[in-house]
Design an enzyme around this catalytic site. Structure first.
Site, PDB file in Angstrom:
ATOM      1  N   ASN A 158       0.845  -1.194   0.000  1.00 45.93           N
ATOM      2  CA  ASN A 158       0.000   0.000   0.000  1.00 45.93           C
ATOM      3  C   ASN A 158       0.876   1.237   0.000  1.00 45.93           C
ATOM      4  OD1 ASN A 158      -2.866   0.974   0.258  1.00 45.93           O
ATOM      5  ND2 ASN A 158      -1.910   2.144   1.907  1.00 45.93           N
ATOM      6  N   GLU A 159       0.716   2.058  -1.022  1.00 44.90           N
ATOM      7  CA  GLU A 159       1.424   3.342  -1.086  1.00 44.90           C
ATOM      8  C   GLU A 159       2.909   3.201  -0.720  1.00 44.90           C
ATOM      9  OE1 GLU A 159      -0.669   6.340   1.141  1.00 44.90           O
ATOM     10  OE2 GLU A 159      -2.029   6.695  -0.528  1.00 44.90           O
ATOM     11  N   GLU A 315      -7.959   5.381  -4.263  1.00 41.29           N
ATOM     12  CA  GLU A 315      -8.385   5.988  -2.999  1.00 41.29           C
ATOM     13  C   GLU A 315      -8.615   7.472  -3.191  1.00 41.29           C
ATOM     14  OE1 GLU A 315      -5.872   5.763   0.386  1.00 41.29           O
ATOM     15  OE2 GLU A 315      -5.327   3.682   0.009  1.00 41.29           O
ATOM     16  N   TRP A 323      -5.651  14.060   8.213  1.00 38.91           N
ATOM     17  CA  TRP A 323      -4.204  14.263   8.402  1.00 38.91           C
ATOM     18  C   TRP A 323      -3.708  15.662   8.083  1.00 38.91           C
ATOM     19  CZ3 TRP A 323      -3.040  15.203   3.369  1.00 38.91           C
ATOM     20  CH2 TRP A 323      -3.753  14.509   2.379  1.00 38.91           C
ATOM     21  N   LYS A 364      -9.784   7.606  12.810  1.00 38.09           N
ATOM     22  CA  LYS A 364     -11.215   7.538  13.133  1.00 38.09           C
ATOM     23  C   LYS A 364     -11.973   8.801  12.733  1.00 38.09           C
ATOM     24  CE  LYS A 364     -10.473   8.501  18.087  1.00 38.09           C
ATOM     25  NZ  LYS A 364      -8.994   8.470  18.005  1.00 38.09           N
ATOM     26  N   PHE A 365     -11.264   9.913  12.507  1.00 43.55           N
ATOM     27  CA  PHE A 365     -11.961  11.119  12.051  1.00 43.55           C
ATOM     28  C   PHE A 365     -11.888  11.313  10.542  1.00 43.55           C
ATOM     29  CE2 PHE A 365     -11.211  12.242  16.564  1.00 43.55           C
ATOM     30  CZ  PHE A 365     -12.550  12.294  16.931  1.00 43.55           C
TER      31      PHE A 365
HETATM   32  C1  GLA Z   1      -3.593   6.884   2.267  1.00 40.93           C
HETATM   33  C2  GLA Z   1      -3.557   5.442   2.752  1.00 40.93           C
HETATM   34  C3  GLA Z   1      -4.809   5.019   3.443  1.00 40.93           C
HETATM   35  C4  GLA Z   1      -5.324   6.106   4.351  1.00 40.93           C
HETATM   36  C5  GLA Z   1      -5.540   7.360   3.554  1.00 40.93           C
HETATM   37  C6  GLA Z   1      -6.146   8.496   4.367  1.00 40.93           C
HETATM   38  O1  GLA Z   1      -4.100   7.012   1.032  1.00 40.93           O
HETATM   39  O2  GLA Z   1      -3.308   4.538   1.703  1.00 40.93           O
HETATM   40  O3  GLA Z   1      -4.538   3.855   4.178  1.00 40.93           O
HETATM   41  O4  GLA Z   1      -4.396   6.349   5.358  1.00 40.93           O
HETATM   42  O5  GLA Z   1      -4.294   7.784   3.060  1.00 40.93           O
HETATM   43  O6  GLA Z   1      -6.342   9.636   3.615  1.00 40.93           O
END
Ligand code: GLA
Length: 678
Positions: A158-159, A315, A323, A364-365
């Site tokens: 993931n990323e 996503e 964040w 969670k937010f």
């Molecule tokens: C990234 C991550 C996700 C999540 C999102 C939140 O894209 O891949 O797991 O943390 O950010 O915006």
């Protein structure tokens, strides 16, 4: 509006139509919640859920203990509800037991701080322990689920590079030395490339070389440039190891990893070669009134990375993220508009982080498709409404769009441009690129990004906002395009150094001198807050950040500085080569570049006349059907005049000639070749 397109492709996965869904971190919830989730996914028209992204600790509670029962039940349940699965290899967050057994796999910063367990992405990309454990988990998942009927896509890791892009531990140092010895073969070649004769940096053997850790003063630029290359490759090696397992065990199911838009640390041209298709995570800021322009730029890159093939928006946030310092929600309609924008620029699916809002944990937010308030919430209503709209757009899947203009993007050059000890630290790639991109965006011109050496056939113009690092071959590539009748516009501080970041002899723009017909005597950066004025055929333009003492060597001068040290000297030039022309812009014009690009591109690059704030693109299917996307990013309703008649797929209404779009509204007009108005 014009714009050619190539033929349609097969779908991204075996799931028909446009993909719709999101990350489903089901391990957060008791299984009684899953039944409700599956039912609601069906209600919302979700076609695919990304499962298991951070489930490593749940799947493998200890080194030799596996727990797949819950995932078996989850995949069966989703399949029973008609939801396909994008199954993650779950390798982005190693479990505590692995970290405690091998604390040396935790990443180390340039200052020597070892980052602790307790977040995610806590691994050294060069750690053999991490790579072996990730491959083992991937293999276990692939062997177990290869034939599961829910499986439609593999989601690798993931990323890559999120949080940790580099590690300075001993394992990384050894891997860096191995990478360097493959690149240079002998240390004298490295010494030459790195210019170690300066500051007594000579190495007697590869074993003396270390990563560029915190040091007393400026680091060696070529060491830093090689470090950037190495770090991208080290993460790519992790990715390739997982991909190889999937290709071996489950070749019939495509695999992708989610990119992070225009992300400096990873050379996505190289990465995209290892993807079955490109997917992207995009988080435009609702607080930024220009966010849609940056988003368009990123989506154009995603489409370009695999030569125009459809990609997946893996996503985005349904509303607010969690964040930023202040996290603004998306006002009603914005989530829909920005999703349609991704489709307009070649996406074949819209996915979100995440399906159900977390009750606990760091995010969670963060908004979700199913918010904390549940089905009574505005967010849920939008989730359901948009799912229905995507079904109406299903036929768009597989259609393509191609830009009229190419923009050169080279990670090597980006990395080298932003090294220290330059004439101005303000010359940052994205700051240089954005105004050029925005000028084309406002004009309604679709662009493709290209890397040096790519085919330039069919492009009406090629723009290089900056090419600090440019090889002789790169210059020949541009020269061939111009000599073939093309228009090149090249931005300042280009043609400076070669692949080792050694300055080209004879002065900038180095190997581009004959093509551009200019030479730079000395860079003349502009102080913070100051500016200078340039008189051009498009009127007076303002330059900030950068100017150059420029002399012509055959080029004609189109614009000159009006004041300051450079008053009367050339600022913008054009060198004609037969039917082609090579323009040079020797200063940073910010948003004023628009006037100059209008002049350079002239009538050869055409676009539908659009009111401000309206974005238009055209996707074309293999059978010649066009899908004209019209998006109103503005706060007021607008009237559009179209050169085509057809049907708005979103409303089902016939459209001919004129169309009214409300604020944040959009239309997707299907037109057949016979329906184009005279
Ligand atoms: C990234 C991550 C996700 C999540 C999102 C939140 O894209 O891949 O797991 O943390 O950010 O915006």
């Amino acid at each position: 509006m014009t714009g050619s397109a190539s033929g349609a492709s097969a779908g991204l996965t075996r799931v028909p139509g446009l993909l719709y869904g999101g990350d489903y971190n089901a391990e957060q919830w008791g299984e009684h919640v899953w039944d409700e989730d599956a039912r609601l996914m069906r209600q919302a028209g979700v076609t695919m859920a990304t499962v298991g992204v951070f489930a490593w600790a749940r799947l493998q509670p200890a080194s030799d203990s596996w727990d797949f029962g819950w995932l078996d039940r989850l995949l069966d349940l989703l399949h029973g509800h008609g939801v396909a699965v994008d199954l993650a290899t779950a390798t982005a967050s190693p479990p505590a037991w692995l970290v405690r057994a091998h604390p040396e796999m935790l990443p180390v910063t340039a200052d020597g701080v070892r980052l602790e367990f307790g977040s995610r992405q806590h691994y050294c990309p060069s750690s053999a322990v991490y790579r072996a454990a990730a491959v083992r988990l991937t293999r276990a998942l692939a062997e177990r689920y290869r034939d599961h009927p829910a499986l439609a896509l593999w989601h690798i890791h993931n990323e890559y590079g999120d949080h940790v892009t580099e590690c300075f531990c001993a394992d990384s140092a050894a891997d860096f030395r191995r990478w360097l010895s493959e690149r240079y073969h002998d240390v004298e070649t490295l010494n030459h490339a790195w210019g170690t004769a300066f500051w007594s940096q000579r190495y007697a053997g590869f074993e003396e070389v270390e990563p560029p850790r915190a040091a007393p003063g400026p680091g060696n630029p070529t060491q830093l440039l090689d470090w950037r290359r190495f770090c991208s490759d080290a993460l790519l090696a992790c990715h390739r190891a997982e991909k190889a397992v999937l290709d071996e065990i489950c070749p019939q199911v495509p695999a992708t990893t989610n990119f992070m838009s225009m992300f400096k640390a990873l050379d996505y041209w190289e990465w995209a070669r290892h993807e079955d298709f490109v997917s992207d995570d995009a988080y435009p800021d609702p607080a930024d009134p220009r966010a849609h322009v940056t988003a368009a730029m990123n989506y154009d890159l995603m489409r370009s990375l695999k030569d125009g093939r459809p990609w997946l928006l893996m996503e985005q946030a349904p509303s607010a993220v969690s964040w930023r310092t202040v996290n603004l929600p998306k006002r009603p309609g914005l989530q829909r508009l920005w999703s349609l924008q991704a489709l307009a620029r070649g996406a074949d699916g819209i996915m979100y982080f995440q399906w159900r809002a977390s009750a606990a944990g760091a995010e969670k937010f963060h908004s979700a498709m199913l918010p904390h308030r549940g089905t009574a919430s505005r967010g849920w209503q939008e989730t359901v409404r948009f799912g229905a709209e995507l079904r109406r757009l299903a036929e768009v899947a597989g259609s393509r769009l191609r830009g009229q203009v190419a923009v050169v993007l080279d990670w090597d050059s980006w990395w080298a441009l932003e090294l220290d000890e330059h004439p101005s630290a303000r010359m940052r790639w994205l700051d240089l690129l954005r105004p050029w991109y925005a000028a084309l965006f406002e004009r309604g011109v679709t662009i493709d990004f290209v890397r040096p050496g790519a085919s330039l056939d069919g492009y009406r113009a090629v723009l290089a906002p900056n090419l600090y690092l440019l090889t002789e071959e790169g210059a020949h590539w541009l020269a061939r395009y111009v000599h073939g009748g093309g228009t090149l516009v090249c931005g300042p501080f280009s043609g400076i150094s070669d692949r080792d970041d050694h300055v080209h002899a004879g002065g900038p723009p180095g190997p581009l001198r004959p093509l551009l017909g200019v030479v730079v005597d000395e860079p003349w950066p502009i102080a913070d807050g100051a500016w200078t004025t340039v008189r051009s055929p498009s009127g007076e333009l303002r330059a900030t950040l950068w100017s150059e003492w420029l002399e012509t060597e055959g080029a004609e001068t189109l614009a000159r500085y009006v004041c300051g040290d450079l008053a009367g000297r050339p600022a913008v030039t054009r060198n004609v080569h037969g039917a082609g022309a090579a323009w040079y812009v020797g200063c940073h014009l910010g948003t004023d570049i628009a006037a100059l690009l209008d002049l350079a591109l002239g009538p050869t690059v055409t676009a539908l006349p659009l009111p401000p704030g309206v974005e238009a693109t055209r996707r074309r299917a293999g059978d010649g059907t066009d899908y004209l996307f019209l998006l109103n990013h503005g706060p007021d309703s607008v009237q559009l005049t179209l050169d085509a008649a057809g049907t708005d797929l979103l409303t089902g209404a016939a459209v001919a000639g004129r169309l009214t779009l409300g604020a944040l509204d959009a239309a997707v007009v299907r037109t057949h070749p016979t329906e184009v108005l005279p």
